[in-house]
Scaffold this motif. Structure first.
Motif, PDB file in Angstrom:
ATOM      1  N   MET A  26       0.812  -1.210   0.000  1.00 22.14           N
ATOM      2  CA  MET A  26       0.000   0.000   0.000  1.00 22.14           C
ATOM      3  C   MET A  26       0.854   1.273   0.000  1.00 22.14           C
ATOM      4  N   GLY A  27       2.176   1.122  -0.015  1.00 18.85           N
ATOM      5  CA  GLY A  27       3.051   2.281  -0.110  1.00 18.85           C
ATOM      6  C   GLY A  27       3.555   2.829   1.210  1.00 18.85           C
ATOM      7  N   PHE A  28       3.273   2.149   2.303  1.00 17.18           N
ATOM      8  CA  PHE A  28       3.757   2.599   3.602  1.00 17.18           C
ATOM      9  C   PHE A  28       5.187   2.112   3.854  1.00 17.18           C
ATOM     10  N   ALA A  29       5.993   2.922   4.506  1.00 23.50           N
ATOM     11  CA  ALA A  29       7.298   2.486   4.994  1.00 23.50           C
ATOM     12  C   ALA A  29       7.078   1.674   6.263  1.00 23.50           C
ATOM     13  N   THR A  30       7.940   0.683   6.511  1.00 24.69           N
ATOM     14  CA  THR A  30       7.766  -0.193   7.666  1.00 24.69           C
ATOM     15  C   THR A  30       9.006  -0.221   8.540  1.00 24.69           C
ATOM     16  N   VAL A  31       8.753  -0.352   9.838  1.00 23.60           N
ATOM     17  CA  VAL A  31       9.822  -0.429  10.827  1.00 23.60           C
ATOM     18  C   VAL A  31       9.624  -1.696  11.657  1.00 23.60           C
ATOM     19  N   ALA A  32      10.667  -2.508  11.763  1.00 26.67           N
ATOM     20  CA  ALA A  32      10.644  -3.677  12.645  1.00 26.67           C
ATOM     21  C   ALA A  32      11.324  -3.326  13.951  1.00 26.67           C
ATOM     22  N   VAL A  33      10.935  -4.018  15.007  1.00 28.64           N
ATOM     23  CA  VAL A  33      11.660  -3.948  16.268  1.00 28.64           C
ATOM     24  C   VAL A  33      12.167  -5.354  16.569  1.00 28.64           C
ATOM     25  N   PHE A  34      13.282  -5.439  17.286  1.00 25.84           N
ATOM     26  CA  PHE A  34      13.847  -6.761  17.533  1.00 25.84           C
ATOM     27  C   PHE A  34      14.608  -6.803  18.845  1.00 25.84           C
ATOM     28  N   SER A  35      14.631  -7.992  19.418  1.00 25.76           N
ATOM     29  CA  SER A  35      15.371  -8.266  20.649  1.00 25.76           C
ATOM     30  C   SER A  35      16.661  -8.980  20.291  1.00 25.76           C
ATOM     31  N   ASP A  36      17.438  -9.326  21.314  1.00 23.26           N
ATOM     32  CA  ASP A  36      18.681 -10.074  21.077  1.00 23.26           C
ATOM     33  C   ASP A  36      18.411 -11.378  20.340  1.00 23.26           C
ATOM     34  N   ALA A  37      17.364 -12.093  20.763  1.00 24.46           N
ATOM     35  CA  ALA A  37      17.069 -13.394  20.162  1.00 24.46           C
ATOM     36  C   ALA A  37      16.659 -13.273  18.704  1.00 24.46           C
ATOM     37  N   ASP A  38      16.152 -12.107  18.312  1.00 22.24           N
ATOM     38  CA  ASP A  38      15.615 -11.919  16.960  1.00 22.24           C
ATOM     39  C   ASP A  38      16.504 -11.058  16.067  1.00 22.24           C
ATOM     40  N   ARG A  39      17.734 -10.876  16.464  1.00 25.50           N
ATOM     41  CA  ARG A  39      18.615  -9.962  15.730  1.00 25.50           C
ATOM     42  C   ARG A  39      18.707 -10.320  14.237  1.00 25.50           C
ATOM     43  N   HIS A  40      18.664 -11.610  13.918  1.00 21.50           N
ATOM     44  CA  HIS A  40      18.813 -12.040  12.528  1.00 21.50           C
ATOM     45  C   HIS A  40      17.530 -12.661  11.972  1.00 21.50           C
ATOM     46  N   SER A  41      16.397 -12.351  12.569  1.00 23.97           N
ATOM     47  CA  SER A  41      15.134 -12.965  12.153  1.00 23.97           C
ATOM     48  C   SER A  41      14.632 -12.372  10.841  1.00 23.97           C
ATOM     49  N   PRO A  42      13.851 -13.148  10.076  1.00 25.69           N
ATOM     50  CA  PRO A  42      13.337 -12.666   8.791  1.00 25.69           C
ATOM     51  C   PRO A  42      12.546 -11.369   8.873  1.00 25.69           C
ATOM     52  N   HIS A  43      11.784 -11.151   9.946  1.00 27.90           N
ATOM     53  CA  HIS A  43      10.992  -9.916  10.000  1.00 27.90           C
ATOM     54  C   HIS A  43      11.884  -8.684  10.072  1.00 27.90           C
ATOM     55  N   VAL A  44      13.071  -8.837  10.647  1.00 27.33           N
ATOM     56  CA  VAL A  44      14.024  -7.727  10.711  1.00 27.33           C
ATOM     57  C   VAL A  44      14.560  -7.415   9.318  1.00 27.33           C
ATOM     58  N   LYS A  45      14.843  -8.452   8.552  1.00 31.46           N
ATOM     59  CA  LYS A  45      15.377  -8.277   7.194  1.00 31.46           C
ATOM     60  C   LYS A  45      14.315  -7.744   6.237  1.00 31.46           C
ATOM     61  N   PHE A  46      13.067  -8.105   6.461  1.00 26.30           N
ATOM     62  CA  PHE A  46      11.996  -7.743   5.537  1.00 26.30           C
ATOM     63  C   PHE A  46      11.613  -6.267   5.645  1.00 26.30           C
ATOM     64  N   ALA A  47      11.754  -5.692   6.824  1.00 25.18           N
ATOM     65  CA  ALA A  47      11.334  -4.305   7.054  1.00 25.18           C
ATOM     66  C   ALA A  47      12.249  -3.317   6.341  1.00 25.18           C
ATOM     67  N   ASP A  48      11.725  -2.106   6.124  1.00 25.55           N
ATOM     68  CA  ASP A  48      12.550  -1.040   5.548  1.00 25.55           C
ATOM     69  C   ASP A  48      13.601  -0.566   6.546  1.00 25.55           C
ATOM     70  N   GLU A  49      13.239  -0.563   7.824  1.00 24.76           N
ATOM     71  CA  GLU A  49      14.165  -0.204   8.899  1.00 24.76           C
ATOM     72  C   GLU A  49      13.913  -1.146  10.073  1.00 24.76           C
ATOM     73  N   ALA A  50      14.889  -1.256  10.944  1.00 26.09           N
ATOM     74  CA  ALA A  50      14.719  -2.087  12.143  1.00 26.09           C
ATOM     75  C   ALA A  50      15.399  -1.406  13.320  1.00 26.09           C
ATOM     76  N   PHE A  51      14.786  -1.548  14.500  1.00 26.06           N
ATOM     77  CA  PHE A  51      15.272  -0.854  15.696  1.00 26.06           C
ATOM     78  C   PHE A  51      15.406  -1.855  16.836  1.00 26.06           C
ATOM     79  N   TYR A  52      16.565  -1.868  17.479  1.00 25.36           N
ATOM     80  CA  TYR A  52      16.833  -2.776  18.598  1.00 25.36           C
ATOM     81  C   TYR A  52      16.139  -2.270  19.861  1.00 25.36           C
ATOM     82  N   ILE A  53      15.409  -3.159  20.532  1.00 29.06           N
ATOM     83  CA  ILE A  53      14.644  -2.725  21.711  1.00 29.06           C
ATOM     84  C   ILE A  53      15.004  -3.467  22.995  1.00 29.06           C
ATOM     85  N   GLY A  54      16.045  -4.314  22.999  1.00 35.99           N
ATOM     86  CA  GLY A  54      16.441  -4.882  24.280  1.00 35.99           C
ATOM     87  C   GLY A  54      16.689  -6.370  24.272  1.00 35.99           C
ATOM     88  N   SER A  55      16.845  -6.903  25.460  1.00 34.45           N
ATOM     89  CA  SER A  55      17.201  -8.302  25.641  1.00 34.45           C
ATOM     90  C   SER A  55      16.036  -9.215  25.263  1.00 34.45           C
TER      91      SER A  55
END
Length: 644
Positions: A26-55
């Protein structure tokens, strides 16, 4: 509610990826958030940006409102989609988004708060003339009041956490003697899961169907429903197979339940996507169960039969736009079925499993869809729900959808971790499922184990052959003998390599199974072969002394023990309690030196939203209590031992 440009998805895994796909389309930019366990998860790679939020602990990341809001501010996200689980039904989160002028893609905080309480929501919908299960919703939460109410209602009854769902804080009590201990367990689980130990009681309805209705409402005052989903096949009160439409509903009953669902939505001035859940008894009477103020895990089956994108509708409504269709425009066609693939062991009380995905492949099948958040080498951690994804199939008929879903499960590779993949395939193959006899006690009534025994032995034979060092063909009658373990049980293989083919004998549980084997083609992790003159293919992976195998939806893992010294003590002695999975210690129920009886609870641990009670294997005195409350423990880590 307003226009927005960038959406932060306050979630992880498959639902984060699924929301991003629609948002980006739909044309929206997307931001993922991720923890230590999810640092390399697909949702992090799929997003336009990703932000680390903690353990990795959810309380330090995905459940931390301040960190989520900081991520939105730092990335310039002006809207947040909560997905499901985590903060999706937290009214404080919705309020905090409004205070920070961030669009919360969901209903108003007041509606979330009202419907988030089973006690208060039940009182509200009764005023809206929606039938409810008889029970206790009183403010007095003392054990005395609850025990008195239970006695007046008569057993069996259901204890339910007022603040949550998903089977947590829920207990079915058959007898009055069990009520005090069940109340204690339900309170503890509810407090740990939802931060509230408030409970309600309901009369247990015998052999009901679990039917839910997808509702939608916009700011223009339009309300509609998109039919029902049947979600009756459950384990631990959590759904594993869902379908739309229900094989049990007539058009008249569908309309009555749909209108009741809309009355529930109107009772809290609802906005956006929601689900109203009912129990349907054998007489055709239905009762309000709860309302989930979010997108449901099983929303894809509704999308497939109505040809809509419910996430798109959520984003439109969140921008003050009207719903794209009205009730009279909605026409359902065909049938859709969803199966939830979990990292769990169906043969061990559905115990959650952790580990790495060694090989992952999804086939392309017409009419099928897989919503997933994993890939090859993904690590399944103990911190989150064990669901790997959702496997969905559409057909013009229920029979066609079932065939396609079975094929999808058969052709999906998820090698390396124990899952319920074959269990799901077995359910779909039962006459009871084919007949639509899917009440909530389905798994109690249907046996799924008989067909697995022969297949297990065949895979054990193949595993022994693929893992064993091949010898030169010989006319010698002396076979190579090797020792193995499978699910903690020792067995032997006797293999003879001959010019005319290979013979393998598996000796397990004093039973002897003989096979003739011919390898046709072996390349990388795949092998085509003849076993007793039947051609098949298998995917496998060798890791040190272990070999993982998958044939169709069926998976096993066995370990070569030939070169290991004999162990004079059982792997898990009855006087030794170990953690059955990676987990967090919730409570310790004994002290060093306590005398305990066999079966007495020693500790409570939690992993993947499931509490597990560690019990004494026999009578004895506690010694070596090696854990502390709040500690993270690894699978097979010592919890305590007993002096007999």
């Amino acid at each position: 509610m307003s226009n927005f440009e960038k959406i932060l998805i306050a979630n992880r895994g498959e639902i984060a990826v699924r929301i991003m796909k629609t948002a980006q389309r739909m044309g929206f930019a997307t931001v993922a958030v991720f923890s230590d366990a999810d640092r390399h998860s697909p949702h992090v790679k799929f997003a336009d940006e990703a932000f680390y939020i903690g353990s990795s602990e959810p309380s330090q990341s995905y459940l931390n409102i301040d960190k989520i809001l900081t991520a939105a501010q730092e990335t310039g996200a002006d809207a947040i989609h909560p997905g499901y689980g985590f903060l999706s039904e937290n009214p404080l989160f919705a309020k905090a988004c409004a205070e920070h002028r961030i669009t919360f893609i969901g209903p108003a905080a007041d509606a979330i708060e009202l419907m988030g309480s089973k006690r208060l929501s039940k009182l509200a919908v009764m005023e809206a003339d929606v039938p409810c299960i008889p029970g206790y919703e009183g403010e007095d939460q003392s054990d005395r009041a609850l025990l008195k109410a239970a006695e007046a209602m008569g057993y069996p009854i259901m204890i339910k956490a007022s603040a949550g769902g998903g089977g947590r804080g829920m207990r079915c009590v058959e007898h009055a003697d069990d009520m005090p201990s069940m109340l204690s367990l339900a309170r503890s689980e509810s407090l740990n899961a939802f931060g509230s130990d408030e409970l309600i009681l309901e009369k247990a309805i015998q052999q009901p169907r679990h039917i839910e209705f997808q509702i939608f409402a916009d700011a223009q005052g339009n309300y509609l429903h998109l039919g029902e989903r049947e979600c009756s096949i459950q384990r631990r009160h959590q759904k594993i197979i869902e379908e739309a439409p229900s094989p049990a509903l007539t058009q008249e009953l569908r309309e009555a339940m749909g209108q009741a669902a809309i009355r529930v939505a109107k009772s809290c001035q609802y906005l956006g996507a929601g689900t109203v859940e009912f129990l349907l008894d054998k007489n055709g009477d239905f009762y309000f169960l709860e309302m989930n103020t979010r997108l449901q895990v099983e929303h894809p089956v509704t999308e497939m039969i109505y040809g809509v994108d419910l996430v798109e509708w959520q984003l439109l409504v969140a921008q003050n736009q009207a719903l794209p269709l009205l009730q009279e425009d909605l026409i359902a066609t065909g049938h859709a079925i969803e199966a939830r693939l979990y990292a769990e062991d169906p043969d061990n009380n559905f115990m959650p499993q952790t580990g790495s995905i060694l090989d992952y492949a999804i086939p392309e099948i017409d009419g099928c869809r897989v919503d997933t958040g994993i890939e090859t080498n993904s690590v399944i951690s103990p911190f989150y729900d064990p669901m790997l994804g959702k496997w969905i199939a559409y057909g013009q008929s229920r029979q066609e959808a079932t065939r396609k879903l079975k094929q999808l499960l058969n052709k999906t590779t998820t090698l390396g971790i124990t899952s319920n993949q074959n269990f799901l395939h077995s359910i779909l193959s039962t006459p009871a499922f084919e007949d639509g006899a899917t009440t909530t006690d389905f798994l109690e009534k249907v046996s799924l184990q008989s067909e697995n025994k022969e297949k297990t032995v065949e895979l054990l034979a193949i595993g022994c052959l693929l893992k064993s060092p091949e010898q030169h063909p010989s006319t010698s009658s002396i076979p190579a003998i090797r020792k193995w373990t499978f699910q903690g049980t020792l067995f032997e293989s006797h293999i003879s390599w001959r010019h005319e083919g290979t013979e393998v004998t598996v000796i397990k549980n004093e039973e002897t199974h003989r096979f003739s084997f011919e390898q046709i083609e072996r390349q990388n992790n795949h092998c085509n072969y003849l076993l007793n003159n039947i051609r098949s293919k298998i995917t496998f992976k060798v890791i040190n002394e272990a070999i993982y195998l998958q044939s169709g939806a069926f998976q096993i893992c066995l370990e070569d023990m030939t070169m290991r010294p004999a162990n004079t003590q059982a792997d898990i002695d009855s006087a030794t309690m170990v953690a059955p999975m990676d987990a967090s210690v919730i409570d310790i129920l004994v002290n060093e030196g306590d005398l305990v009886e066999k079966g007495q609870p020693i500790a409570i641990i939690e992993a993947m939203k499931m509490e597990h009670v560690i019990k004494a294997g026999q009578n004895g005195t506690v010694q070596g209590l090696s854990i502390s409350k709040g500690q993270q423990v690894k699978r097979q880590q010592l919890i305590a031992s007993l002096v007999i």
